[in-house]
Scaffold this active site. Structure first.
Site, PDB file in Angstrom:
ATOM      1  N   LYS A 246      46.599  47.251  41.897  1.00 46.29           N
ATOM      2  CA  LYS A 246      47.611  46.189  41.772  1.00 46.29           C
ATOM      3  C   LYS A 246      49.004  46.637  42.196  1.00 46.29           C
ATOM      4  CE  LYS A 246      45.396  42.564  40.016  1.00 46.29           C
ATOM      5  NZ  LYS A 246      45.441  41.221  40.636  1.00 46.29           N
TER       6      LYS A 246
ATOM      7  N   SER B 276      38.359  49.643  41.429  1.00 47.68           N
ATOM      8  CA  SER B 276      39.690  49.026  41.495  1.00 47.68           C
ATOM      9  C   SER B 276      40.626  49.403  40.369  1.00 47.68           C
ATOM     10  CB  SER B 276      39.551  47.497  41.546  1.00 47.68           C
ATOM     11  OG  SER B 276      38.812  47.037  40.432  1.00 47.68           O
TER      12      SER B 276
END
Length: 362
Positions: free
Chosen positions: A75, A317
């Protein structure tokens, strides 16, 4: 797990800061890579299976180790691209946690103000870290749609810049740098598996893959298959709030920016159950990766797809486990000498752990 029936979407879940402008393209991903180079770590590709299993299955799987990214997840890439390009000093966002953590890290380093709106079900340790880094948090009842509506209201009321967690041109371009790195480091990759929530990472990888023969496969939790349902329907649909162990992938509908990119480039979308996600997370732990459930979704999709003969890459991720988050929050609230550790927060693994974690791999 069975998802609730879908309804046609009537408005984007994540309006961009201002209105949607020119759709992003591959050149925007390349520009993002230059812009954020000083803020992010270029994460390694690591072997995903021990040598005996690779030889037996003929499956050359690599893992893109975004759990080693500053802030513990991919992110940071999209957040940094948006904040730096917009020159934002007062920021509002809606987040499941990792995007808020990334923005809080950036805000702390840039001297910016940040408000993060979180829906019910947000991980308490993620909320605690956002606060420890200096961000203000606002909780709302309901799901992701209600969260994002409140974030938009707050941005309009305060004059702050809205930096959505996925549905923004600059955020998508920043996330696409994951794809650029994968294709640079493994140009022979045949398939890339990408975890899919709001769709920012999948859309970004799709942009990075334009003109490249690699297959791009999005992987969604079975309880929240908003992109699979939307592509099957031929238009964006909105799901009721869903439940999944992958707390970062609870998006209810595709975004105005992300949907057309994914529609036009993605090769396949697969869904995985919570049991498959947890099994993939356990496999990652055995390989030395402390991934959170959301971070294990792409590997679960690769396992479900089967072990082909070509090279594949699954994006890990995020690594914001409870232990990692608690340690980062403690560092952020410690005296100045140790507080800087929170600004480089990631999991406790070294940046390139191939030898120590994969000694059994030839």
């Amino acid at each position: 797990m069975t998802a609730a029936p879908a309804a046609p979407a009537t408005s984007p879940a994540h309006p961009s800061a201002g209105s949607v402008r020119v759709p992003p393209g591959p050149a925007d991903v390349a520009a993002a890579a230059v812009r954020i180079a000083g803020q992010v770590r270029r994460t390694p590709l690591l072997p995903g299976l021990p040598a005996p299993e690779r030889r037996r299955a003929g499956w050359r799987l690599l893992l893109k180790a975004e759990h080693l990214q500053y802030g513990g997840s991919f992110k940071l890439r999209g957040a940094a691209n948006a904040v730096l390009a917009l020159g934002a000093r007062r920021i509002v966002t809606g987040s499941s946690g990792n995007h808020g953590i990334a923005l809080a890290r950036l805000a702390a380093s840039l001297g910016a103000e940040l408000t993060v709106v979180l829906a019910g079900g947000a991980h308490p340790a993620k909320i605690a870290l956002i606060r420890a880094l200096g961000g203000r948090t606002v909780g709302v009842p309901g799901g992701v749609a209600e969260r994002d509506a409140r974030a938009l209201e707050l941005a309009e009321e305060t004059g702050a810049v809205l930096v959505p967690s996925s549905d923004h041109e600059l955020v998508v371009a920043g996330q696409g740098t994951v794809g650029l790195e994968i294709l640079a480091d493994a140009p022979d990759a045949e398939t890339v598996y990408v975890p899919t929530g709001g769709g920012g990472l999948l859309a970004g990888v799709c942009l990075a893959a334009y003109g490249h023969p690699v297959r791009v496969v999005g992987v969604e939790p079975a309880g929240t298959p908003r992109y699979a349902r939307s592509l099957a329907a031929g238009h964006p649909v909105r799901l009721p709030p869903g439940d999944t162990v992958a707390d970062g992938l609870r998006g209810q509908q595709p975004g105005a920016v992300t949907y057309p990119i994914i529609r036009d480039r993605v090769d396949d979308l697969v869904t995985v159950s919570d049991a498959e996600i947890l099994a993939a997370a356990a496999l990652l732990r055995r390989r030395g990766f402390e991934a959170e459930p959301s971070g294990a979704v792409a590997l679960a999709g690769a396992i479900r797809a089967g072990r082909g003969t070509g090279r594949s890459v699954a994006v890990v991720s995020g690594g914001n486990t409870t232990a990692a988050l608690t340690a980062a929050a403690a560092a952020a609230t410690a005296p100045t000498a140790t507080a800087s550790a929170a600004l480089t927060h990631r999991t406790t693994h070294p940046a390139h752990p191939t030898r120590s974690l994969f000694e059994e791999i030839s």
